[in-house]
Design an enzyme around this catalytic site. Structure first.
Site, short mmCIF file in Angstrom:
data_model
loop_
_atom_site.label_atom_id
_atom_site.label_comp_id
_atom_site.label_asym_id
_atom_site.label_seq_id
_atom_site.Cartn_x
_atom_site.Cartn_y
_atom_site.Cartn_z
CB SER A 1 67.15 83.66 48.46
OG SER A 1 65.75 83.75 48.59
N GLY A 2 66.75 80.42 46.96
CA GLY A 2 66.51 79.03 47.36
C GLY A 2 67.66 78.09 47.02
CG HIS B 1 68.24 66.63 36.07
ND1 HIS B 1 67.32 66.21 36.99
CD2 HIS B 1 69.38 65.96 36.35
CE1 HIS B 1 67.90 65.33 37.80
NE2 HIS B 1 69.14 65.15 37.43
CB THR C 1 68.63 79.63 42.96
OG1 THR C 1 67.23 79.57 42.72
CG2 THR C 1 69.23 80.78 42.20
CG HIS D 1 64.57 61.61 36.40
ND1 HIS D 1 64.44 62.84 35.80
CD2 HIS D 1 64.77 61.87 37.72
CE1 HIS D 1 64.57 63.80 36.72
NE2 HIS D 1 64.76 63.23 37.89
C1 BG6 Z 1 66.03 64.29 41.12
C2 BG6 Z 1 65.36 63.58 42.25
O1 BG6 Z 1 65.11 64.65 40.14
O2 BG6 Z 1 67.03 63.45 40.56
C3 BG6 Z 1 66.36 63.16 43.31
O3 BG6 Z 1 64.39 64.44 42.83
C4 BG6 Z 1 67.47 62.36 42.67
O4 BG6 Z 1 65.74 62.43 44.35
C5 BG6 Z 1 68.05 63.09 41.47
O5 BG6 Z 1 68.47 62.18 43.66
C6 BG6 Z 1 69.04 62.23 40.73
O6 BG6 Z 1 69.64 62.99 39.74
P1 BG6 Z 1 71.22 63.17 39.70
O7 BG6 Z 1 71.46 64.10 38.56
O8 BG6 Z 1 71.63 63.71 41.03
O9 BG6 Z 1 71.72 61.78 39.46
#
Ligand code: BG6
Length: 523
Positions: A44-45, A213, A48, A275
């Protein structure tokens, strides 16, 4: 200029008007995974609702999910499966607006279930969760393939992972069992090591999917193809031809609703440890022996091993930090970081950092990698720009008044996903006058899959290439923990704010470059 090119070519991914059509047959098809059940802890967060469920829905809409599939939402909130379905549909409608497609939703809705879960109570795992899981596996014929997705606050990771282990749910019984862990993975080297130990006690590494991601972004995946599927770049990709490399991830957004997390993290934990360093590794790594998870992750690890530790006694030669004050994003006035809800009025948390990273290996010796990332900057832009060395012999020196601008290759991760190469040509008509031209490639607008869609698909396909391995996470923490600790102990309250919202960052970041006789690409 870059974005104009992509608009002419038919719009950018972020401006897509029609939904993409994915190929599920033919040589470039995206494979539909085999049967499986997805258990989402934190159902429920916010994560998600914002990322996971819209991605599942989009996969369904594009026929990329197996027929034998279910989602079991596990959360602390007491609610029924019907209530859960109601929450999910409003989240998905919210994400897609007029593109929401009732028939795709109808195919998915009966595959959603919910189990109220007390994360810290082992009996929940042995009883309600296990029973529900077995029931759903039977009903949907998923053959025991399970994915446990931890979309919960990091403070709960240890509890949930240990409980999955001690109650036997982490064991592979007939099918695979994968666990997906979101960032942040630890908050320094010690906590990351501890978390890795806990994960190792319950799961084997081949079951673990640590998300970054950025690695799953289509354009980031393309870095490897560009480098290793073309013979024209690799011979130049080294210290003989490259002067320096810039990696930028700038955002216009501020801290939004995440002050609680951000006040504990700051930009180095939030963006660099994961990242930014992953982008660096893909740009700098050696060709892997094969295109597979282990060989690629081995090469990424070798890059981290070759990074020169930051000299903490001369940190300002290598790292510049900043925090935004009030300013304007476009036409809108926005508050400073210290004025945001939930942020201390004396916060010394950096919202911007720039770093000079040196890689001590044969290929990159003497080629600095400059990294910068920050919130509330003038533009949203993620890119890697490769700055080549200037031409060696100026045969034009008598006729040209200006130096020749070196070649530059820009890999645009976001927005206007694509790439751009700047070359020199003769200006038509004039005697000797150079004209930099820009060759631009924009990704076709109908083939970009969202990072979370890739994350889910790859996890269902047993493919860890886009995920971070145990050693990778510890290596980046071991490089950055001393930097963070030093900055935390030396940053004074009156040092911040040092850049207005809507600017290109603090002056200190420009100085970092100027000292080396270079400058940042404009945002
Ligand atoms: C996240 C960070 O991992 O990546 C955020 O916690 C950041 O602070 C975000 O805004 C940036 O990713 P994207 O996909 O929104 O460009």
């Amino acid at each position: 200029m870059d974005s104009d090119v992509c608009k002419k070519a038919g719009g950018t991914a972020s401006q897509r008007e029609t939904e993409p059509v994915y190929r599920t047959t033919g040589p470039c098809a995206i494979k539909i995974p085999g049967p499986c059940g997805l258990v989402i802890f934190g159902a429920s967060g916010d994560l998600t609702k914002r990322k996971i469920l819209p991605s599942v829905y989009r996969l369904q809409k594009n026929h990329l999910l197996p027929d034998q599939f279910f989602i079991l939402g596990a959360g602390r909130t007491e609610m029924s499966t019907d209530q859960f379905r109601g929450e999910v549909v409003s989240a998905v409608k919210n994400a897609f607006g007029k593109d929401f497609d009732e028939s795709s939703w109808n195919e998915l809705v009966n595959k959603l279930d919910y189990a109220p879960t007390n994360y810290t109570a082992p009996e929940t795992y042995t009883q309600s969760l296990r029973q529900k899981l077995l029931q759903l596996e039977k009903r949907h014929q998923t053959g025991g393939n399970r994915i446990f997705y931890l979309a919960i606050p990091p403070t709960l990771y240890e509890n949930v992972i240990s409980n999955l282990g001690t109650t036997g749910l982490s064991r592979e019984e007939g099918g695979y069992t994968h666990v997906v862990i979101e960032k942040p993975f630890g908050r320094d080297l010690d906590s990351a090591r501890r978390l890795n130990r806990i994960v190792r006690d319950s799961f084997e590494e081949k079951q673990v999917y640590r998300i970054d991601h950025f690695l799953a972004l289509e354009t980031v995946q393309n870095i490897l193809m560009l480098r290793f599927a073309n013979s024209i770049f690799e011979p130049l990709w080294n210290r003989s031809y490259i002067d320096h490399i810039q990696i930028t991830a700038s955002e216009t957004l501020g801290v939004e609703q995440r002050a609680g997390y951000y006040e504990e993290a700051g930009v180095i934990r939030d963006m660099f440890q994961n990242h930014m360093f992953q982008l660096l590794a893909l740009t700098a790594m050696e060709p892997p022996v094969a295109f597979g998870a282990e060989p690629v992750r081995d090469e990424r690890a070798k890059v981290f091993d070759s990074i020169k530790p930051f000299p903490t006694d001369r940190l300002s030669d290598y790292v510049a930090i900043g925090q935004y004050g009030r300013g304007k994003i476009g036409l809108n006035s926005v508050p400073g970081y210290r004025e945001e809800k939930g942020v201390s009025a004396k916060s010394v948390i950096p919202t911007f950092a720039a770093m000079k990273v040196l890689i001590d290996n044969w290929r990159w010796n003497g080629v600095p990698f400059y990294l910068r990332s920050g919130k509330r900057l003038s533009r949203r832009r993620t890119e890697i720009s490769i700055h080549f060395k200037p031409v060696p012999y100026l045969m034009f020196s008598n006729t040209l008044n200006e130096p020749i601008e070196p070649n530059r290759l820009v890999l645009r991760v976001h927005p206007d996903e694509g790439m751009n190469l700047v070359l020199q040509t003769k200006n038509p008509g004039s005697e000797v006058c150079l004209n930099p031209i820009s060759m631009d490639f924009c990704y076709p607008r109908d083939v970009l899959m969202d990072a979370y869609e890739w994350v889910l698909l790859n996890c269902m396909h047993d493919d860890q290439l886009l995920f971070v391995r145990e050693d990778g996470v510890e290596q980046t923490w071991s490089l950055l923990t001393p930097v963070i600790e030093r900055l935390e102990s030396t940053t004074a309250v009156d040092q911040f704010p040092n850049y207005p919202a809507g600017s290109s960052g603090p002056e200190e970041a420009d100085l970092l470059m100027k000292r080396d006789g270079r400058e940042w690409r404009p945002l």
